[in-house]
Design an enzyme around this catalytic site. Structure first.
Site, PDB file in Angstrom:
ATOM      1  N   PRO A   1       0.843  -1.127   0.096  1.00 27.30           N
ATOM      2  CA  PRO A   1       0.013  -0.046   0.054  1.00 27.30           C
ATOM      3  C   PRO A   1       0.834   1.330  -0.077  1.00 27.30           C
ATOM      4  CG  PRO A   1       0.180  -0.799   2.188  1.00 27.30           C
ATOM      5  CD  PRO A   1       1.089  -1.568   1.370  1.00 27.30           C
ATOM      6  N   TRP A   2       0.159   2.438   0.151  1.00 26.80           N
ATOM      7  CA  TRP A   2       0.759   3.718  -0.036  1.00 26.80           C
ATOM      8  C   TRP A   2       1.275   4.512   1.405  1.00 26.80           C
ATOM      9  CZ3 TRP A   2      -2.467   5.964   3.359  1.00 26.80           C
ATOM     10  CH2 TRP A   2      -3.718   5.691   3.188  1.00 26.80           C
TER      11      TRP A   2
ATOM     12  N   LYS B   1       4.492  -5.163  -7.032  1.00 23.27           N
ATOM     13  CA  LYS B   1       3.721  -4.058  -7.405  1.00 23.27           C
ATOM     14  C   LYS B   1       3.436  -2.992  -6.152  1.00 23.27           C
ATOM     15  CE  LYS B   1      -0.497  -3.032  -7.423  1.00 23.27           C
ATOM     16  NZ  LYS B   1      -0.766  -1.581  -7.190  1.00 23.27           N
ATOM     17  N   PRO B   2       4.101  -1.886  -6.384  1.00 23.69           N
ATOM     18  CA  PRO B   2       3.901  -0.917  -5.279  1.00 23.69           C
ATOM     19  C   PRO B   2       2.644  -0.249  -5.309  1.00 23.69           C
ATOM     20  CG  PRO B   2       5.197  -0.023  -7.062  1.00 23.69           C
ATOM     21  CD  PRO B   2       4.879  -1.238  -7.353  1.00 23.69           C
TER      22      PRO B   2
ATOM     23  N   GLU C   1      -0.477   2.400  -6.569  1.00 20.47           N
ATOM     24  CA  GLU C   1      -0.377   3.240  -7.765  1.00 20.47           C
ATOM     25  C   GLU C   1      -0.038   4.648  -7.452  1.00 20.47           C
ATOM     26  OE1 GLU C   1      -0.104   2.757 -10.912  1.00 20.47           O
ATOM     27  OE2 GLU C   1      -0.841   4.689 -11.623  1.00 20.47           O
TER      28      GLU C   1
ATOM     29  N   THR D   1      -8.728  -5.132   3.987  1.00 21.64           N
ATOM     30  CA  THR D   1      -9.467  -6.434   4.212  1.00 21.64           C
ATOM     31  C   THR D   1     -10.190  -6.900   2.880  1.00 21.64           C
ATOM     32  OG1 THR D   1      -9.394  -6.241   6.320  1.00 21.64           O
ATOM     33  CG2 THR D   1     -11.072  -7.959   5.694  1.00 21.64           C
TER      34      THR D   1
ATOM     35  N   GLU E   1      -1.447  -9.078   5.323  1.00 22.43           N
ATOM     36  CA  GLU E   1      -1.306  -7.928   6.268  1.00 22.43           C
ATOM     37  C   GLU E   1      -2.382  -7.022   6.028  1.00 22.43           C
ATOM     38  OE1 GLU E   1      -0.103  -7.273   9.587  1.00 22.43           O
ATOM     39  OE2 GLU E   1       1.464  -8.388   8.616  1.00 22.43           O
TER      40      GLU E   1
ATOM     41  N   CYS F   1      -8.198   5.112  20.979  1.00 21.71           N
ATOM     42  CA  CYS F   1      -6.843   5.219  22.008  1.00 21.71           C
ATOM     43  C   CYS F   1      -7.594   6.190  23.023  1.00 21.71           C
ATOM     44  CB  CYS F   1      -5.647   5.401  21.565  1.00 21.71           C
ATOM     45  SG  CYS F   1      -5.520   6.413  20.340  1.00 21.71           S
TER      46      CYS F   1
ATOM     47  N   ASN G   1     -11.495  12.417   1.517  1.00 22.05           N
ATOM     48  CA  ASN G   1     -13.207  12.681   1.711  1.00 22.05           C
ATOM     49  C   ASN G   1     -13.634  11.440   2.649  1.00 22.05           C
ATOM     50  OD1 ASN G   1     -13.470  14.957   0.106  1.00 22.05           O
ATOM     51  ND2 ASN G   1     -13.450  13.724  -1.773  1.00 22.05           N
TER      52      ASN G   1
ATOM     53  N   GLU H   1     -12.156   1.243  10.529  1.00 21.02           N
ATOM     54  CA  GLU H   1     -11.034   1.813  10.461  1.00 21.02           C
ATOM     55  C   GLU H   1     -10.917   3.230   9.799  1.00 21.02           C
ATOM     56  OE1 GLU H   1      -6.594   0.020   9.408  1.00 21.02           O
ATOM     57  OE2 GLU H   1      -8.198  -0.347   8.037  1.00 21.02           O
TER      58      GLU H   1
END
Ligand code: TAP
Length: 427
Positions: free
Chosen positions: A116-117, A141-142, A144, A196, A217, A251, A283, A331
């Protein structure tokens, strides 16, 4: 029959497959020599930290200081796996039937890695280092949105001397390049970090194609519990860093620290928080903040966009949050802290476990008994006591339940890239 449409992926996979072939330069290397190559790569990344950190910040929007920190962690990860490349041992087994049996750990083969980024260079290190230490070849593959540092580190891998075809990077869109990797019959394993939702697609793809090995992960909704005996200043600092280091944990902290947090240009040395990654995510975070207000949580500070340009969001703190509110369940993945009250340790453990996720959890307390009871009872892959986000290369990291399958880091991550072969000799 499955049809893979992405030609670039096919070329990269073919290169990785050729590099993995029996008798290839890579396969003939001693494990210790693979370790030395990883060490060289770590040193080259460290040499270029100035360039790489600016490139990472340009691409991702995180502050340069955060990028420098991430790169330090990436270097540490490569060094750790350089050290254990030649320490992956099999066993000799007292087998029945007069057999002399032993096991060997062998590389899985060609590995597709999708990241992911949020931590581009660090996620790359978590993926490449154990895979290469194990002797696999990789096609990464990073995301995009953040492909630049992966390409720069691939150039450094070439400079370090990794044989041709061992390390490959294919930038591209998830549903195209990512899916092509997932469905590819010449990919022996996919290691994935991200949502997920996409994790499920990876599992489906593996099932529909060649039953490739999988490690995932995924997301989290991780509680940090502050007991009433905690040193409150320490707890505030831990809780503040836990959420505003751009994760998304539930938290507990005071608002003053959030108000003081400096948001702005990631290239300004005094900035503590840069923009969100892009419009869609920006957004999504603001939508969740609005939902929090509508559902009756008390907005203590923040909650709005900063300025009219870029995707800057005020550090936001909600109190009076209840378990059924959307902001307590979903999340958020943004600078939004949610504070929930509890009465007893047993109650908070039950509530902490009442989620489909299980990535991490933390507790701040002076009472060792409470810390141990919580650590054992909470269903999460990592539990931090009087600290948070304490992730180090030597110790495994990963999720229970829908937060993932398998582990990153430590010896455990290397095992994710190894098959076990049993050899039995009739004496
Ligand atoms: P994802 O959409 O899951 O993207 C992660 C990676 O998977 C990216 O490289 C993405 O490519 C790729 N991908 C997307 N669709 C794919 C498909 N059909 N097949 C194969 N690969 C595919 O996550 P995101 O967009 O980065 O963030 C969405 C949410 O994921 C976040 O809000 C957060 O909840 C969660 N997330 C979790 C983590 C960790 S560490 N657990 C990290 C980042 C995000 P593209 O870049 O082209 O989309």
């Amino acid at each position: 029959m499955l049809i893979v449409l992405n030609e670039d992926v096919d070329i990269a996979v073919a290169a990785a497959k050729a590099a993995f072939k029996r008798g290839s330069e890579w396969r003939k290397l001693d494990a210790s020599a693979r370790g030395l190559l990883l060490l060289k790569l770590a040193n080259l990344i460290q040499r270029d930290v100035d360039y790489l950190s600016k490139l990472e910040s340009l691409d991702n929007g995180k502050t340069v200081a955060d990028s420098v920190f991430d790169i330090g962690c990436a270097v540490d990860t490569f060094r750790y796996y350089a050290g254990i490349a030649d320490k992956s041992c099999g066993r000799t087994i007292p087998a029945d039937a007069g057999l002399f049996s032993m096991t060997r750990r062998e590389p899985v083969g060609v590995v597709g890695q999708i990241i992911p980024w949020n931590y581009p260079i660090l996620m790359l290190a978590w993926k490449w280092a154990p895979a290469l230490a194990a002797g696999c070849t990789v096609v990464l593959k990073p995301a995009e949105l953040t492909p630049l540092t992966a390409l720069a580190v691939a150039a450094l891998a070439k400079e370090a001397g990794f044989p041709k075809g061992v390390v490959n990077v294919v930038p591209g869109y998830g549903p195209v390049a990512g899916q092509a990797l997932t469905l590819h019959n010449d990919i022996d394993k996919i290691a994935f970090t991200g949502s997920t939702v996409v994790g499920r697609l990876i599992l489906e793809g593996a099932a529909k194609s060649n039953i490739k090995r999988i490690s995932l992960e995924l997301g989290g909704k991780s509680p940090l519990v502050v007991m009433n005996d905690a040193n409150i200043d320490e707890a505030v600092e831990i809780a503040h860093n836990a959420i505003f280091a751009n994760h998304g944990q539930n938290c507990c902290a005071a608002t003053q620290m959030a108000q003081k947090r400096k948001v702005g240009d990631p290239f300004d040395e005094t900035t503590q928080q840069g923009p969100q990654i892009g419009e869609i995510h920006f957004n999504k975070v603001l939508r969740l903040v609005n939902t929090g207000v509508k559902e009756g949580a008390k907005l203590q500070t923040g909650g709005s966009r900063i300025g009219k340009e870029g995707y800057f969001i005020e550090p936001t703190v909600f109190s009076d949050v209840s378990d059924d509110m959307t902001i307590a369940k979903e999340e958020i993945f943004g600078p939004v802290q949610t504070i929930l009250k509890f009465n007893t340790l047993d109650e908070v453990i039950e509530r902490a476990n009442n989620t489909t996720y299980g990535l991490a959890a933390g507790i701040v307390t002076q009472n060792i008994n409470d810390a141990l009871v919580f650590s054992q009872a909470v269903q999460a892959g990592s539990v931090w006591v009087n600290c948070y986000d304490a992730v180090v290369p030597q110790a495994p990291f990963g999720g229970y339940k829908q937060s993932g399958i398998g582990r990153e880091l430590g010896e455990e991550a290397m095992k994710e890239y190894l098959e076990v072969k049993t050899i039995s000799i009739k004496l």
